[in-house]
Design a protein around this motif. Structure first.
Motif, mmCIF file in Angstrom:
data_model
loop_
_atom_site.group_PDB
_atom_site.id
_atom_site.type_symbol
_atom_site.label_atom_id
_atom_site.label_comp_id
_atom_site.label_asym_id
_atom_site.label_seq_id
_atom_site.Cartn_x
_atom_site.Cartn_y
_atom_site.Cartn_z
ATOM 1 N N ALA A 248 12.295 3.211 -5.261
ATOM 2 C CA ALA A 248 11.389 3.436 -4.134
ATOM 3 C C ALA A 248 11.181 2.154 -3.332
ATOM 4 O O ALA A 248 11.152 2.174 -2.096
ATOM 5 N N ALA A 249 11.055 1.031 -4.024
ATOM 6 C CA ALA A 249 10.839 -0.246 -3.342
ATOM 7 C C ALA A 249 12.038 -0.617 -2.473
ATOM 8 O O ALA A 249 11.883 -1.102 -1.351
ATOM 9 N N ALA A 250 13.246 -0.403 -2.982
ATOM 10 C CA ALA A 250 14.441 -0.719 -2.207
ATOM 11 C C ALA A 250 14.542 0.157 -0.965
ATOM 12 O O ALA A 250 14.920 -0.321 0.119
ATOM 13 N N ALA B 85 11.179 -9.049 -8.084
ATOM 14 C CA ALA B 85 10.531 -8.402 -9.229
ATOM 15 C C ALA B 85 11.082 -7.010 -9.516
ATOM 16 O O ALA B 85 10.929 -6.494 -10.626
ATOM 17 N N MET B 86 11.730 -6.404 -8.546
ATOM 18 C CA MET B 86 12.202 -5.023 -8.698
ATOM 19 C C MET B 86 13.601 -4.939 -9.312
ATOM 20 O O MET B 86 14.011 -3.882 -9.791
ATOM 21 N N ARG B 87 14.375 -6.051 -9.242
ATOM 22 C CA ARG B 87 15.707 -6.115 -9.857
ATOM 23 C C ARG B 87 16.641 -5.037 -9.320
ATOM 24 O O ARG B 87 17.059 -4.118 -10.030
ATOM 25 N N VAL B 88 17.001 -5.143 -8.054
ATOM 26 C CA VAL B 88 17.933 -4.197 -7.435
ATOM 27 C C VAL B 88 19.079 -4.973 -6.792
ATOM 28 O O VAL B 88 18.858 -5.788 -5.898
ATOM 29 N N GLY B 89 20.280 -4.705 -7.275
ATOM 30 C CA GLY B 89 21.480 -5.263 -6.666
ATOM 31 C C GLY B 89 22.429 -4.140 -6.315
ATOM 32 O O GLY B 89 22.260 -3.000 -6.775
ATOM 33 N N GLU C 145 0.839 -1.209 0.000
ATOM 34 C CA GLU C 145 0.000 0.000 0.000
ATOM 35 C C GLU C 145 0.870 1.252 0.000
ATOM 36 O O GLU C 145 0.551 2.239 -0.684
ATOM 37 N N LYS C 146 1.959 1.217 0.757
ATOM 38 C CA LYS C 146 2.851 2.371 0.790
ATOM 39 C C LYS C 146 3.487 2.606 -0.574
ATOM 40 O O LYS C 146 3.600 3.752 -1.034
ATOM 41 N N LEU C 147 3.873 1.511 -1.248
ATOM 42 C CA LEU C 147 4.462 1.647 -2.581
ATOM 43 C C LEU C 147 3.422 2.118 -3.591
ATOM 44 O O LEU C 147 3.738 2.899 -4.493
#
Length: 382
Positions: A273-275, A242-246, A49-51
């Motif tokens: 934002a998700a990270a 799903a966000m693909r952050v490394g 919900e925040k995202l």
């Protein structure tokens, strides 16, 4: 082969993220997806919900994302220091580079070190296949050595010989995973001693994708080792596959080079934002780790009792399952048979040359997988 394509690419096999689900054969419609080392737990509803609010109220879709990643890099540096019990100011944004998954960072490292015939890489198989795949797609040589068949320790004698004898081009990068995938073993004292004694002319890349599960990290040594780089990801314990952050942690000079090499605006605003939300709520997200570790240990305990199966200790969120030697059947054919039977009954696991890698799922998924595996073995042995 198209005439304008590099001739060597015809010999390569593309990486298949979900190879088990690519089949024309009849299978169960609902899979337990234990083949890709993802978290079995989605983000909690309050974080979704925040995202969603961020997407609607904060992110301007017509604007490029933050190309410098400064806010996220500051948050990552804070987490790195905290997670390793280091001085809060030891690592800063200058020590962090962020990529579209760790794969992009690996590719950037290869571009920065080995292109134009300046270097080759060393890997110890079995290990994460993308090191070799990405190197080959860039025309970079890949030198491989083996591992001990019992404990999966790198064949250090062969590795050292390869470094001493490989020339034109020399080995420029050594890749290791800590703990290793697919075998789930941590680096040993002997392996660490060997890495520490490598020439500073060689880049040592230590992939800590499973750090949150193993709680073993080498970031505390980075300040004294400018030729070391540590990779991490948000795709596993942080539940953001799903966000693909490394990201990677390294000496500021190495980070500055990576910033030159990476593509501009390489991460979408929503991924950034998700990270950030994940780091801000890390206690909530990482609280599921204990359950995963408990489920892993229960799975290992049951599998270890089966007379035909061999499973080793794991420091990650998966187990590596092998067949005990048996002269009455072919190992590879039997593994393929087990893999197929599991798939037909609804469980996806990763089929590898020497064994099956099974990601730890929910309690219900693990219970079904055990029952299906035991049934498959019974069918085979009858």
């Amino acid at each position: 082969m198209l005439p304008f394509i590099r001739s060597d690419l015809a010999q390569f096999t593309a990486y298949k993220p979900h190879p088990s689900s690519n089949t024309d054969e009849p299978v169960a419609t609902q899979f337990d997806r234990l083949d890709t080392n993802e978290s079995p737990y989605d983000l909690p509803p309050e974080l979704k919900e925040k995202l969603a609010w961020t997407y609607q109220q904060v992110i301007e879709i017509n604007r490029y994302p933050d190309g410098g990643h400064e806010q996220l890099k500051n948050a990552i540096a804070e987490y790195v220091n905290e997670s390793a019990n280091l001085t809060p100011s030891l690592f800063t944004a200058a020590n962090i580079s962020v990529g579209n998954g760790s794969d992009e960072l690996i590719r950037s490292l290869l571009i920065a070190t080995c292109l134009r015939g300046e270097g080759s890489i060393l890997v110890a198989n079995p290990t994460f296949s993308m090191y070799g795949i990405l190197a080959q797609t860039l025309g970079i040589g890949v030198v491989t050595v083996g591992r001990n068949e019992e404990n999966f320790e790198i064949d250090l004698k062969a590795a050292q010989t390869a470094i001493e004898q490989t020339q034109n081009p020399p080995i420029r990068v050594v890749f290791v995973v800590h703990p290793n995938s697919p075998t789930a073993n941590k680096l040993t004292a002997a392996e660490l001693a060997w890495l520490r004694n490598l020439s500073e002319q060689i880049l040592v890349v230590i992939d800590e994708a499973y750090f949150e599960f193993s709680q073993n990290t080498l970031v505390g040594e980075l300040a004294q080792r400018p030729n070391w780089i540590i990779l991490r990801t948000f795709s596993k314990a942080f539940r953001l596959a799903a966000m693909r952050v490394g990201y990677c942690i390294a000496h500021p000079e190495a980070i500055a080079i990576l910033e030159k090499v990476r593509l501009p605006y390489n991460l979408p605003s929503f991924s950034l934002a998700a990270a950030l939300v994940a780091l801000q709520n890390r206690q909530l997200l990482l609280s599921s780790i204990l359950q995963t570790l408990n489920e892993r240990d229960k799975l290992i305990a049951v599998l270890s009792q089966h007379p035909g199966l061999q499973v080793t200790e794991s420091a990650a969120n998966f187990v590596y399952l092998r067949l005990k030697p048996n002269g009455s059947y072919r190992q590879d054919a039997t593994l393929q048979n087990l893999h197929q039977q599991l798939k037909n009954s609804g469980t996806l696991v990763r089929l590898l040359k020497g064994g099956l890698r099974i990601t730890i799922g929910t309690s219900e998924e693990n219970t079904r997988t055990l029952a299906r595996l035991q049934a498959a073995m019974a069918n085979f042995e009858s």
